[in-house]
Scaffold this motif. Structure first.
Motif, PDB file in Angstrom:
ATOM      1  N   UNK A 124     -15.046   9.738  -4.427  1.00 16.29           N
ATOM      2  CA  UNK A 124     -14.222   9.301  -5.556  1.00 16.29           C
ATOM      3  C   UNK A 124     -14.722   9.915  -6.860  1.00 16.29           C
ATOM      4  N   UNK A 125     -16.047   9.963  -7.024  1.00 17.77           N
ATOM      5  CA  UNK A 125     -16.596  10.529  -8.259  1.00 17.77           C
ATOM      6  C   UNK A 125     -16.224  11.997  -8.405  1.00 17.77           C
ATOM      7  N   UNK A 126     -16.325  12.755  -7.321  1.00 15.64           N
ATOM      8  CA  UNK A 126     -16.047  14.188  -7.390  1.00 15.64           C
ATOM      9  C   UNK A 126     -14.556  14.486  -7.542  1.00 15.64           C
ATOM     10  N   UNK A 127     -13.713  13.665  -6.945  1.00 16.54           N
ATOM     11  CA  UNK A 127     -12.282  13.947  -6.969  1.00 16.54           C
ATOM     12  C   UNK A 127     -11.569  13.379  -8.193  1.00 16.54           C
ATOM     13  N   UNK A 128     -12.015  12.212  -8.682  1.00 16.55           N
ATOM     14  CA  UNK A 128     -11.221  11.504  -9.690  1.00 16.55           C
ATOM     15  C   UNK A 128     -11.949  11.228 -11.001  1.00 16.55           C
ATOM     16  N   UNK A 129     -13.255  11.455 -11.072  1.00 14.84           N
ATOM     17  CA  UNK A 129     -14.026  11.070 -12.254  1.00 14.84           C
ATOM     18  C   UNK A 129     -13.794  12.029 -13.422  1.00 14.84           C
ATOM     19  N   UNK A 130     -13.601  11.456 -14.603  1.00 16.05           N
ATOM     20  CA  UNK A 130     -13.461  12.274 -15.814  1.00 16.05           C
ATOM     21  C   UNK A 130     -14.786  12.930 -16.186  1.00 16.05           C
ATOM     22  N   UNK A 131     -15.907  12.220 -15.951  1.00 18.52           N
ATOM     23  CA  UNK A 131     -17.206  12.795 -16.306  1.00 18.52           C
ATOM     24  C   UNK A 131     -17.536  13.990 -15.409  1.00 18.52           C
ATOM     25  N   UNK A 132     -17.188  13.900 -14.096  1.00 15.53           N
ATOM     26  CA  UNK A 132     -17.459  15.039 -13.215  1.00 15.53           C
ATOM     27  C   UNK A 132     -16.545  16.216 -13.559  1.00 15.53           C
ATOM     28  N   UNK A 133     -15.358  15.919 -14.044  1.00 16.75           N
ATOM     29  CA  UNK A 133     -14.467  17.001 -14.479  1.00 16.75           C
ATOM     30  C   UNK A 133     -15.107  17.786 -15.615  1.00 16.75           C
ATOM     31  N   UNK A 134     -15.766  17.075 -16.530  1.00 21.82           N
ATOM     32  CA  UNK A 134     -16.468  17.760 -17.621  1.00 21.82           C
ATOM     33  C   UNK A 134     -17.664  18.555 -17.096  1.00 21.82           C
ATOM     34  N   UNK A 135     -18.367  17.982 -16.105  1.00 19.31           N
ATOM     35  CA  UNK A 135     -19.492  18.710 -15.512  1.00 19.31           C
ATOM     36  C   UNK A 135     -19.022  20.011 -14.860  1.00 19.31           C
ATOM     37  N   UNK A 136     -17.866  19.967 -14.199  1.00 20.05           N
ATOM     38  CA  UNK A 136     -17.316  21.176 -13.570  1.00 20.05           C
ATOM     39  C   UNK A 136     -17.047  22.255 -14.603  1.00 20.05           C
ATOM     40  N   UNK A 137     -16.570  21.835 -15.757  1.00 26.86           N
ATOM     41  CA  UNK A 137     -16.266  22.805 -16.809  1.00 26.86           C
ATOM     42  C   UNK A 137     -17.536  23.363 -17.455  1.00 26.86           C
ATOM     43  N   UNK A 138     -18.603  22.571 -17.415  1.00 25.36           N
ATOM     44  CA  UNK A 138     -19.823  22.956 -18.119  1.00 25.36           C
ATOM     45  C   UNK A 138     -20.818  23.686 -17.228  1.00 25.36           C
ATOM     46  N   UNK A 139     -20.902  23.285 -15.956  1.00 26.07           N
ATOM     47  CA  UNK A 139     -21.926  23.845 -15.067  1.00 26.07           C
ATOM     48  C   UNK A 139     -21.278  24.500 -13.848  1.00 26.07           C
ATOM     49  N   UNK A 140     -21.703  25.721 -13.573  1.00 23.36           N
ATOM     50  CA  UNK A 140     -21.122  26.457 -12.440  1.00 23.36           C
ATOM     51  C   UNK A 140     -21.480  25.822 -11.101  1.00 23.36           C
ATOM     52  N   UNK A 141     -22.664  25.197 -11.001  1.00 23.50           N
ATOM     53  CA  UNK A 141     -23.064  24.578  -9.740  1.00 23.50           C
ATOM     54  C   UNK A 141     -22.146  23.409  -9.399  1.00 23.50           C
ATOM     55  N   UNK A 142     -21.749  22.635 -10.423  1.00 21.53           N
ATOM     56  CA  UNK A 142     -20.820  21.522 -10.194  1.00 21.53           C
ATOM     57  C   UNK A 142     -19.453  22.056  -9.767  1.00 21.53           C
ATOM     58  N   UNK A 143     -19.017  23.125 -10.394  1.00 19.89           N
ATOM     59  CA  UNK A 143     -17.741  23.730 -10.002  1.00 19.89           C
ATOM     60  C   UNK A 143     -17.796  24.271  -8.583  1.00 19.89           C
ATOM     61  N   UNK A 144     -18.964  24.837  -8.218  1.00 21.62           N
ATOM     62  CA  UNK A 144     -19.121  25.364  -6.864  1.00 21.62           C
ATOM     63  C   UNK A 144     -19.078  24.272  -5.813  1.00 21.62           C
ATOM     64  N   UNK A 145     -19.695  23.120  -6.115  1.00 18.65           N
ATOM     65  CA  UNK A 145     -19.672  21.991  -5.176  1.00 18.65           C
ATOM     66  C   UNK A 145     -18.257  21.418  -5.066  1.00 18.65           C
TER      67      UNK A 145
END
Length: 472
Positions: free
Chosen positions: A185-206
Motif C-alpha cells: 500500500x505504501x509503495x502503490x498509494x502513498x503520497x510520501x513514497x511518490x515524492x521519494x520516487x521523484x527524488x531518489x532513483x533507487x526508490x523509482x527503481x524499486x
C-alpha cells in the motif's frame, strides 16, 4: 532483449497485421521483449497460481486439475496483446467475492462448476454482443451513477472482508501478510513514497517492479517467523494433468440448465459493470502516458476491440477452464507500472505493446519452470491476499469517486453493504429500489402545484436575464 523484425518510425503506430477489427502483433516480429517486465513476470506469475486454492475449495478440483486450469488461463492471457489491446490482461478481480457468494449456494462439485460456466458464458455474451454492435459505452453510461458506485463499493467491501474476517488469510498469517500489505500500500498509494520516487532513483527503481518487492519481503518474513514452511524445490518441467482436468469440464459433467443462468444473471451483469470500469481505468492509464510523454507512438485503445478480446477469453474459459476470476480486460497494478515506465521514453520502452506483451508471455514460460512453481507454491496465500487487499482498496476509492453527490453516496453505500453481505441479486435490487425512491424526481409530475411553482421560477429567471441580453 532481442529487437523486433519490424521497426516503427517516430510518430507512427507500432506495425501490425490487419485482421478485421483486430491488429495482430507477435513478439520478435512486431515488438521486442522488455527486460523489466520479464523480471516482474518471473515473480508475479504466481498470481495466476493463486487461483488454485479457490478452484480447489469452491469447485472441488484436485490440485493437478486446478494447475491445468491455470495453464489455460495463462494461454488466454496472451490473446489481448496478440489482437492489438495495449493492456496487461487479468481477472475481473473485484467480482471474485460476488462469484464466490454465488457458488457457495451449491457447495464444491459439478453444480458449482455448472453455475460458474453459466456465469462465464453470460459475461462472454455481454462482451461479444456489445463489442460487435459497438454499444458498450452507450449502455453503460446510462446505468445510474449510484448503482455503478454501489457495485464497486460492495465488491471492495467483500474483498476486504474476506481477507480480514475471522479465519481469513490475514488472521491466519498476520505478520507476513500484514507487513506485505503495508509495504504494498505504501509503495502503490502513498503520497510520501511518490515524492521519494521523484527524488531518489533507487526508490523509482524499486517502484517499477510493482508488488514484487512486497511479495519477496513477505516470503522472507513468513519463513522467518514460521508462518510458512521452507519450500521443497523440485527440478524439471511442470506437467499439468489435462486429462484429469477434462473430467471437470462441462463436456464431461454436462452443461448448465436454465436455472443456473437465471440464478447467475445478476452476478454476470455486476461482473460486466465492474469490468467496464476496468476498461475505463486501463484506457486512462495508457492514453495519459501516451499523450503526455510519448509523441513517438500512436496507441489505439479501441473499446470495441477490448470487448471482443475479453469476450473471446471468457468463452474459452467457459468451455475449457471455468475460472472464478473470470477473464478481465486489465491487471491494474501491472498495467499501471508498465504505463509509468513507458513514460520514460523510447530508450526505456520501445513500444507500449512490448511492455504489455512481455509480461504474460514470460509468465507462461515461468509456469513450466518447476523450480519456480514449487518455490512459490507454499506462498500462494500471500499473493492472493495482496491481490484482494489492493483490489478492495482500489474499488472503494473508485466507488466513492464515482458517487459525486451525498444522495448518490448514500444509495451506493447502502447497496454496497447489501451486495457484500447477501450477493449481487439482492444488492442490485436494493440499489435500483433506492435509486428510484431517493434520486428520481417524481415530485413535479405528481403535484401540479410544484410544477406551476417551477414554471413561475423559470419565467422569473427569464425576465431577469432579458434586460441583460438586450444590453449586451
Amino acid at each position: 532483449m532481442p529487437y523486433s523484425l519490424h521497426k516503427r518510425k517516430d510518430g507512427e503506430e507500432q506495425p501490425f497485421w490487419k485482421c478485421g477489427p483486430f491488429k495482430l502483433r507477435l513478439p520478435f516480429i512486431h515488438y521486442k521483449l522488455e527486460t523489466v517486465e520479464a523480471v516482474q513476470a518471473l515473480v508475479l506469475f504466481v498470481v495466476g497460481l493463486a487461483m488454485i486454492p479457490w478452484l480447489e475449495k469452491h469447485l472441488g478440483l484436485p490440485f493437478e486439475a486446478a494447475l491445468a486450469y491455470t495453464f489455460v488461463c495463462s494461454l488466454a492471457w496472451l490473446i489481448p496483446t496478440f489482437l492489438g489491446v495495449p493492456f496487461v490482461p487479468g481477472w475481473i478481480t473485484a467480482a471474485i467475492p460476488l462469484i464466490i457468494m454465488n457458488l457457495s449456494q451449491y457447495g464444491p462439485g459439478p453444480d458449482a462448476i455448472k453455475a460458474l460456466v453459466a456465469i462465464q458464458i453470460m459475461v462472454a455474451a455481454i462482451f461479444l454482443a456489445l463489442g460487435v454492435t459497438k454499444l458498450s459505452s452507450k449502455i453503460v453510461t446510462r446505468i445510474p451513477v449510484s448503482i455503478k458506485a454501489g457495485i464497486l463499493i460492495g465488491a471492495g467491501m467483500a474483498a476486504l472482508m474476506g481477507e480480514i474476517a475471522v479465519g481469513g488469510r490475514l488472521a491466519q498469517d498476520p505478520i507476513s501478510i500484514g507487513i506485505a500489505a503495508l509495504i504494498c500500500f505504501y509503495m502503490l498509494f502513498s503520497l510520501s513514497f511518490k515524492r521519494l520516487r521523484q527524488k531518489y532513483s533507487i526508490a523509482a527503481g524499486i517502484a517499477k517492479f510493482g508488488m514484487v518487492p512486497a511479495m519477496l519481503v513477505a516470503i522472507a518474513i513468513g519463513v522467518g517467523v514460521g508462518e510458512f514452511p521452507v519450500p521443497n524445490i523440485e527440478f524439471g518441467i511442470t506437467r499439468p494433468d489435462f486429462a484429469l482436468m477434462w473430467q471437470y469440464l462441462p463436456w464431461t459433467i454436462g452443461f448448465p440448465g436454465i436455472e443456473f443462468y437465471i440464478n447467475g444473471f445478476a452476478t454476470a451483469v455486476a461482473a460486466y459493470i465492474i469490468a467496464f470500469g476496468d476498461v475505463i481505468v486501463g484506457t486512462s492509464l495508457v492514453e495519459n502516458a501516451n499523450k503526455e510523454s510519448r509523441r513517438d507512438e500512436i496507441v489505439d485503445t479501441c473499446a470495441d476491440r477490448i470487448h471482443l478480446a475479453t469476450g473471446i477469453r471468457n468463452m474459452i474459459h467457459a468451455f475449457f477452464a471455468p475460472y472464478i476470476g473470470l477473464a478481465g480486460p486489465i491487471y491494474t497494478a501491472v498495467t499501471a507500472t508498465v504505463s509509468d515506465r513507458y513514460r520514460n521514453g523510447r530508450k526505456a520502452m520501445d513500444s507500449i505493446y512490448g511492455g504489455m506483451g512481455t509480461f504474460w508471455l514470460v509468465g507462461l514460460f515461468a509456469m513450466f519452470m518447476l523450480p519456480l512453481v514449487t518455490f512459490f507454491k507454499p506462498f500462494l496465500p500471500i499473493s492472493l491476499a495482496l491481490t484482494m487487499l489492493v483490489t478492495g482498496y482500489l474499488c472503494l476509492v473508485d466507488g466513492f469517486k464515482t458517487a459525486k453527490q451525498p444522495v448518490q453516496a448514500g444509495v451506493a453505500c447502502t447497496m454496497g453493504v447489501v451486495l457484500a453481505t447477501h450477493g449481487a441479486a439482492y444488492g442490485l435490487g436494493v440499489g435500483i429500489l433506492f435509486h428510484i425512491l431517493l434520486e428520481r424526481k417524481f415530485l413535479a409530475q405528481s403535484h401540479p402545484e410544484v410544477a406551476i411553482l417551477a414554471a413561475d421560477k423559470k419565467i422569473a429567471d427569464f425576465q431577469e436575464m432579458e434586460p441583460l441580453k438586450k444590453a449586451s
